[in-house]
Design a protein around this motif. Structure first.
Motif, PDB file in Angstrom:
ATOM      1  N   LEU A  48       0.820  -1.209   0.000  1.00 55.81           N
ATOM      2  CA  LEU A  48       0.000   0.000   0.000  1.00 55.81           C
ATOM      3  C   LEU A  48       0.858   1.264   0.000  1.00 55.81           C
ATOM      4  CD1 LEU A  48      -2.772  -0.973   2.557  1.00 55.81           C
ATOM      5  CD2 LEU A  48      -3.058  -0.618   0.110  1.00 55.81           C
ATOM      6  N   LEU A  49       1.940   1.261   0.774  1.00 55.31           N
ATOM      7  CA  LEU A  49       2.786   2.449   0.905  1.00 55.31           C
ATOM      8  C   LEU A  49       3.684   2.673  -0.301  1.00 55.31           C
ATOM      9  CD1 LEU A  49       3.749   2.338   4.611  1.00 55.31           C
ATOM     10  CD2 LEU A  49       3.532   4.444   3.352  1.00 55.31           C
ATOM     11  N   TYR A  50       4.400   1.634  -0.703  1.00 57.19           N
ATOM     12  CA  TYR A  50       5.429   1.772  -1.724  1.00 57.19           C
ATOM     13  C   TYR A  50       5.019   1.226  -3.087  1.00 57.19           C
ATOM     14  CZ  TYR A  50       8.092   2.140   2.620  1.00 57.19           C
ATOM     15  OH  TYR A  50       8.526   2.485   3.860  1.00 57.19           O
ATOM     16  N   GLY A  51       3.973   0.405  -3.129  1.00 53.85           N
ATOM     17  CA  GLY A  51       3.575  -0.227  -4.382  1.00 53.85           C
ATOM     18  C   GLY A  51       4.398  -1.466  -4.685  1.00 53.85           C
ATOM     19  N   LYS A  52       5.306  -1.814  -3.796  1.00 52.44           N
ATOM     20  CA  LYS A  52       6.157  -2.997  -3.970  1.00 52.44           C
ATOM     21  C   LYS A  52       6.663  -3.411  -2.597  1.00 52.44           C
ATOM     22  CE  LYS A  52      10.129  -0.069  -5.051  1.00 52.44           C
ATOM     23  NZ  LYS A  52      10.970   0.122  -4.041  1.00 52.44           N
ATOM     24  N   ILE A  53       7.371  -4.519  -2.562  1.00 57.48           N
ATOM     25  CA  ILE A  53       7.990  -4.984  -1.324  1.00 57.48           C
ATOM     26  C   ILE A  53       9.324  -4.260  -1.179  1.00 57.48           C
ATOM     27  CG2 ILE A  53       8.853  -6.972  -0.047  1.00 57.48           C
ATOM     28  CD1 ILE A  53       5.845  -7.013  -0.499  1.00 57.48           C
ATOM     29  N   SER A  54       9.498  -3.554  -0.096  1.00 55.56           N
ATOM     30  CA  SER A  54      10.705  -2.758   0.131  1.00 55.56           C
ATOM     31  C   SER A  54      11.518  -3.364   1.261  1.00 55.56           C
ATOM     32  CB  SER A  54      10.312  -1.322   0.483  1.00 55.56           C
ATOM     33  OG  SER A  54      11.432  -0.570   0.818  1.00 55.56           O
ATOM     34  N   GLN A  55      12.772  -3.691   0.989  1.00 52.16           N
ATOM     35  CA  GLN A  55      13.627  -4.220   2.043  1.00 52.16           C
ATOM     36  C   GLN A  55      14.092  -3.082   2.927  1.00 52.16           C
ATOM     37  OE1 GLN A  55      16.800  -6.507   0.437  1.00 52.16           O
ATOM     38  NE2 GLN A  55      15.482  -8.198  -0.147  1.00 52.16           N
ATOM     39  N   GLY A  56      14.305  -3.371   4.200  1.00 57.87           N
ATOM     40  CA  GLY A  56      14.789  -2.365   5.131  1.00 57.87           C
ATOM     41  C   GLY A  56      13.700  -1.464   5.653  1.00 57.87           C
ATOM     42  N   SER A  57      12.442  -1.874   5.556  1.00 55.51           N
ATOM     43  CA  SER A  57      11.329  -1.082   6.062  1.00 55.51           C
ATOM     44  C   SER A  57      10.920  -1.597   7.435  1.00 55.51           C
ATOM     45  CB  SER A  57      10.149  -1.156   5.095  1.00 55.51           C
ATOM     46  OG  SER A  57       9.071  -0.398   5.587  1.00 55.51           O
ATOM     47  N   LEU A  58      10.783  -0.678   8.389  1.00 56.76           N
ATOM     48  CA  LEU A  58      10.421  -1.036   9.756  1.00 56.76           C
ATOM     49  C   LEU A  58       9.236  -0.206  10.218  1.00 56.76           C
ATOM     50  CD1 LEU A  58      13.969  -0.997  11.416  1.00 56.76           C
ATOM     51  CD2 LEU A  58      12.692  -3.000  10.678  1.00 56.76           C
ATOM     52  N   THR A  59       8.507  -0.726  11.203  1.00 56.22           N
ATOM     53  CA  THR A  59       7.456   0.019  11.872  1.00 56.22           C
ATOM     54  C   THR A  59       7.916   0.274  13.298  1.00 56.22           C
ATOM     55  OG1 THR A  59       5.759  -1.013  10.516  1.00 56.22           O
ATOM     56  CG2 THR A  59       5.039   0.007  12.563  1.00 56.22           C
ATOM     57  N   ILE A  60       7.975   1.542  13.668  1.00 56.73           N
ATOM     58  CA  ILE A  60       8.457   1.956  14.979  1.00 56.73           C
ATOM     59  C   ILE A  60       7.278   2.513  15.764  1.00 56.73           C
ATOM     60  CG2 ILE A  60       9.961   3.554  16.217  1.00 56.73           C
ATOM     61  CD1 ILE A  60      11.770   3.543  13.746  1.00 56.73           C
ATOM     62  N   GLN A  61       7.130   2.063  16.999  1.00 61.01           N
ATOM     63  CA  GLN A  61       6.058   2.563  17.849  1.00 61.01           C
ATOM     64  C   GLN A  61       6.665   3.156  19.113  1.00 61.01           C
ATOM     65  OE1 GLN A  61       2.937  -0.225  18.523  1.00 61.01           O
ATOM     66  NE2 GLN A  61       1.989   0.990  20.117  1.00 61.01           N
ATOM     67  N   LEU A  62       6.336   4.430  19.370  1.00 56.40           N
ATOM     68  CA  LEU A  62       6.754   5.111  20.588  1.00 56.40           C
ATOM     69  C   LEU A  62       5.597   5.104  21.569  1.00 56.40           C
ATOM     70  CD1 LEU A  62       8.564   8.266  19.146  1.00 56.40           C
ATOM     71  CD2 LEU A  62       9.580   6.112  19.870  1.00 56.40           C
ATOM     72  N   GLN A  63       5.908   5.005  22.838  1.00 54.95           N
ATOM     73  CA  GLN A  63       4.866   4.940  23.852  1.00 54.95           C
ATOM     74  C   GLN A  63       4.179   6.293  24.052  1.00 54.95           C
ATOM     75  OE1 GLN A  63       6.356   3.132  27.383  1.00 54.95           O
ATOM     76  NE2 GLN A  63       4.387   2.281  27.902  1.00 54.95           N
ATOM     77  N   ASN A  64       4.886   7.380  23.767  1.00 54.55           N
ATOM     78  CA  ASN A  64       4.346   8.731  23.875  1.00 54.55           C
ATOM     79  C   ASN A  64       4.568   9.465  22.562  1.00 54.55           C
ATOM     80  OD1 ASN A  64       3.687   8.510  26.703  1.00 54.55           O
ATOM     81  ND2 ASN A  64       5.880   8.607  27.094  1.00 54.55           N
ATOM     82  N   HIS A  65       3.985  10.651  22.438  1.00 52.90           N
ATOM     83  CA  HIS A  65       4.185  11.465  21.240  1.00 52.90           C
ATOM     84  C   HIS A  65       5.575  12.087  21.257  1.00 52.90           C
ATOM     85  CE1 HIS A  65      -0.402  11.967  21.420  1.00 52.90           C
ATOM     86  NE2 HIS A  65      -0.100  11.004  20.586  1.00 52.90           N
ATOM     87  N   TYR A  66       6.138  12.282  20.063  1.00 57.85           N
ATOM     88  CA  TYR A  66       7.404  12.992  19.905  1.00 57.85           C
ATOM     89  C   TYR A  66       7.120  14.186  19.007  1.00 57.85           C
ATOM     90  CZ  TYR A  66      12.302  13.999  19.296  1.00 57.85           C
ATOM     91  OH  TYR A  66      13.526  14.624  19.305  1.00 57.85           O
ATOM     92  N   ASP A  67       7.197  15.403  19.564  1.00 58.04           N
ATOM     93  CA  ASP A  67       6.767  16.597  18.844  1.00 58.04           C
ATOM     94  C   ASP A  67       7.898  17.428  18.267  1.00 58.04           C
ATOM     95  OD1 ASP A  67       4.057  16.065  19.326  1.00 58.04           O
ATOM     96  OD2 ASP A  67       4.181  16.953  21.319  1.00 58.04           O
ATOM     97  N   ASP A  68       9.139  17.192  18.674  1.00 58.39           N
ATOM     98  CA  ASP A  68      10.259  17.993  18.180  1.00 58.39           C
ATOM     99  C   ASP A  68      10.598  17.604  16.742  1.00 58.39           C
ATOM    100  OD1 ASP A  68      10.402  19.196  20.654  1.00 58.39           O
ATOM    101  OD2 ASP A  68      11.925  17.805  21.407  1.00 58.39           O
ATOM    102  N   PRO A  69      11.045  18.576  15.925  1.00 53.12           N
ATOM    103  CA  PRO A  69      11.420  18.245  14.538  1.00 53.12           C
ATOM    104  C   PRO A  69      12.711  17.423  14.499  1.00 53.12           C
ATOM    105  CG  PRO A  69      11.899  20.538  15.017  1.00 53.12           C
ATOM    106  CD  PRO A  69      11.188  19.995  16.222  1.00 53.12           C
TER     107      PRO A  69
END
Length: 101
Positions: A48-69
């Motif tokens: 859905l995201l890339y239109g293909k299988i992309s190696q080196g793709s990860l899903t990261i979940q933080l317990q809280n929001h991170y608002d700094d750039p």
């Protein structure tokens, strides 16, 4: 879900331009450590995201929001760029792909 992996939100400030030499100085890199839960991105989400299988793709979940750039995320010695970000009620999710520098 365990938030047991250290990740670093990296910000890069470019070096100052030197008109005599025509070069830029050494960039200033600053990092903020966060604890995260990391998993491989599923095949369906990658299609859905890339239109293909992309190696080196990860899903990261933080317990809280991170608002700094930030510019990149560093995990170990590898750098990742954010492809998608989702802000939930109390959590933050990033889908990232590896970049070569």
């Amino acid at each position: 879900m365990r938030y047991d992996t250290k990740i670093y939100m990296r910000t890069v400030e470019p070096g100052v331009y030197d008109p005599v030499t025509g070069n830029y100085g050494v960039p200033k890199i600053s990092e903020v450590e966060q604890m995260a839960a990391i998993q491989d991105t599923g095949e369906e989400r990658m299609k859905l995201l890339y239109g293909k299988i992309s190696q080196g793709s990860l899903t990261i979940q933080l317990q809280n929001h991170y608002d700094d750039p930030f510019d990149r995320i560093r995990i170990g010695e590898k750098l990742y760029t954010v492809d998608m970000s989702r802000r939930l009620r109390i959590k933050q999710i990033y889908v990232v792909s590896e970049v070569q520098e």
